[in-house]
Motif scaffolding. Structure first.
Motif, short mmCIF file in Angstrom:
data_model
loop_
_atom_site.label_atom_id
_atom_site.label_comp_id
_atom_site.label_asym_id
_atom_site.label_seq_id
_atom_site.Cartn_x
_atom_site.Cartn_y
_atom_site.Cartn_z
N ALA A 4 0.83 -1.20 0.00
CA ALA A 4 0.00 0.00 0.00
C ALA A 4 0.87 1.25 0.00
N ARG A 5 1.97 1.22 0.75
CA ARG A 5 2.86 2.38 0.77
C ARG A 5 3.53 2.59 -0.58
N VAL A 6 3.91 1.48 -1.20
CA VAL A 6 4.49 1.59 -2.54
C VAL A 6 3.47 2.16 -3.52
N ALA A 7 2.22 1.68 -3.43
CA ALA A 7 1.17 2.18 -4.32
C ALA A 7 0.90 3.66 -4.09
N LEU A 31 3.63 5.57 -5.76
CA LEU A 31 3.42 5.60 -7.21
C LEU A 31 2.31 6.57 -7.58
N LEU A 32 1.24 6.63 -6.78
CA LEU A 32 0.17 7.59 -7.04
C LEU A 32 0.68 9.01 -6.93
N ALA A 33 1.50 9.28 -5.92
CA ALA A 33 2.07 10.62 -5.77
C ALA A 33 2.94 10.98 -6.98
N LEU A 46 0.64 11.85 -9.89
CA LEU A 46 0.06 13.18 -9.76
C LEU A 46 1.09 14.26 -10.05
N LEU A 47 2.33 14.04 -9.62
CA LEU A 47 3.39 15.01 -9.93
C LEU A 47 3.66 15.03 -11.43
N ALA A 48 3.62 13.84 -12.07
CA ALA A 48 3.87 13.78 -13.51
C ALA A 48 2.81 14.54 -14.30
N ALA A 66 -5.01 19.18 -14.15
CA ALA A 66 -4.01 18.17 -14.47
C ALA A 66 -3.97 17.03 -13.44
N PRO A 67 -3.88 17.32 -12.13
CA PRO A 67 -3.91 16.20 -11.16
C PRO A 67 -5.21 15.40 -11.19
N LEU A 68 -6.32 16.04 -11.54
CA LEU A 68 -7.57 15.30 -11.63
C LEU A 68 -7.53 14.25 -12.73
N VAL A 69 -6.78 14.51 -13.80
CA VAL A 69 -6.59 13.49 -14.84
C VAL A 69 -5.87 12.28 -14.24
N GLY A 70 -4.82 12.55 -13.43
CA GLY A 70 -4.11 11.46 -12.78
C GLY A 70 -5.00 10.69 -11.82
N LEU A 71 -5.82 11.39 -11.06
CA LEU A 71 -6.74 10.71 -10.14
C LEU A 71 -7.77 9.87 -10.90
N ALA A 72 -8.20 10.35 -12.06
CA ALA A 72 -9.15 9.58 -12.86
C ALA A 72 -8.51 8.28 -13.34
N LEU A 73 -7.26 8.34 -13.79
CA LEU A 73 -6.56 7.12 -14.20
C LEU A 73 -6.44 6.16 -13.02
N PHE A 74 -6.08 6.70 -11.85
CA PHE A 74 -5.98 5.88 -10.66
C PHE A 74 -7.32 5.25 -10.31
N GLY A 75 -8.39 6.01 -10.46
CA GLY A 75 -9.72 5.50 -10.15
C GLY A 75 -10.09 4.30 -11.01
#
Length: 372
Positions: free
Chosen positions: A24-27, A30-32, A35-37, A290-299
């Motif tokens: 979970a910490r690794v994940a 990776l999510l962070a 979002l930075l990317a 931009a970060p919302l795009v990353g959150l959508a991919l994560f979702g």
């Protein structure tokens, strides 16, 4: 494996609900990083902004005006390929290679129908897509409000797809057909999905990547008949593209300009930028969109459903294509995956919560040996 916490919005635990603390910490890390990317989009060039002035429509929507010109030429008795070649030359567009010409499917249909009928068909396709996704998402959520939010996010992804002045834009139709194909596909009834995918590629051949990915998923899951169905659709596309290339060769002249190529190498930030300008995120500031795009991919990665993996793989593949080959004037390739993009935000809440809970889990199992 730990016991999954009760879902917040979803009807079943997310894909990350049972991760160990370390994973979970690794994940989360990776999510962070993801979002930075996405913030690379802030420094990535995009298409020139539109003025919003109707008098400048020819400059703001040059490609749309080109397609409308071709439709009008065919409607008044012209043959598609000579009309398209003349329109491309008049607009200083490249005519080589043959993919600079759109497939004639959409133009021929539009030329045969009154403009109001074509617009109504676009609205009907958009409404059918929304209803199909409503039926598909109904079982994903435990309550009504999250489902309503998911449908609102779907509407946000389809914002560009219900604009009547984009009715001649090929990616608008192809993107809706791809989204509808995904929604109606069932393991025991995949024929409608293949037919709709074929409709998408006969309008815009760049949707062929969708067919290939769906065939790969079917093969991996062991459904050989479905995989062969998708391969057959790819065969029809190959035949259509071959005939198209031959027809283009008959109207192109030796001195006609060639395309500058498709090696933009604009990176992941360009994909994020295309998503922000192709959806309702265009209304938000770039630093938030931009970060919302990353959150959508994560979702999409968080939803434990085979459909989610397909959407994630398809979106990720087009992200790669845009990152490597897209140019600032080909941002509209992103419209092929834009309709479903934002729905991933509805799954992200459970996924983020499960990762945080998992990363903070410090429970230990103590084994006691008792000797009598």
């Amino acid at each position: 494996m730990r016991r999954p916490p009760a879902p917040l919005w979803l009807s079943q635990p997310s894909r990350f609900a049972t991760l160990s603390a370390g994973r979970a910490r690794v994940a989360l890390a990776l999510l962070a990083m993801l979002l930075l990317a996405t913030l690379l989009a802030l420094g990535t060039p995009g298409p020139p902004p539109v003025s919003g002035d109707p008098a400048n429509r020819a400059d703001d929507q040059t490609d749309v005006v080109l397609y409308e010109t071709i439709v009008e030429g065919v409607r008044h008795g012209g043959s598609y390929y000579p009309v398209a070649a003349d329109a491309l030359r008049a607009g200083d567009y490249p005519l080589r290679p043959f993919v600079t010409f759109r497939l004639p499917t959409l133009a021929m249909v539009q030329a045969a129908l009154p403009a109001i009928v074509t617009t109504m068909l676009l609205y009907l396709l958009a409404a059918t897509t929304a209803l199909a996704w409503l039926a598909r998402l109904r079982s994903a959520f435990s309550r009504g409000p999250p489902l309503i939010i998911a449908m609102a996010l779907l509407a946000g992804g389809m914002m560009a797809f219900v604009q009547s002045d984009l009715v001649a834009f090929h990616e608008v139709w192809a993107g809706l057909f791809v989204a509808l194909s995904l929604a109606v596909r069932r393991p025991d009834n995949w024929t409608p999905a293949v037919a709709l995918g074929l409709a998408a590629v006969l309008i815009r051949e760049t949707a062929g990547l969708y067919l290939a990915l769906m065939a790969a998923f079917a093969w991996i899951e062991g459904d050989r008949r479905e995989a062969l169905g998708w391969v057959a659709a790819i065969g029809v596309l190959a035949l259509a593209v071959g005939l198209h290339a031959h027809a283009v060769a008959q109207v192109v002249r030796p001195l006609d300009p060639a395309s500058p190529g498709w090696s933009g190498m604009l990176g992941f930030g360009f994909f994020v930028r295309t998503m922000t300008i192709s959806t309702a995120l265009a209304l938000a500031p770039e630093w938030l969109a931009a970060p919302l795009v990353g959150l959508a991919l994560f979702g999409w990665a968080a939803w434990r459903d085979p459909l989610a993996l397909r959407v994630l793989a398809i979106t990720g593949s087009y992200a790669l294509v845009l990152a490597l080959f897209g140019r600032t004037d080909t941002f509209y390739w992103g419209l092929l995956v834009a309709p479903t993009m934002l729905v991933g935000l509805a799954f992200a809440l459970d996924g983020v919560r499960d990762l945080i809970v998992g990363a903070l889990d410090r429970r230990r199992i103590t084994v006691t040996r008792m000797v009598r």
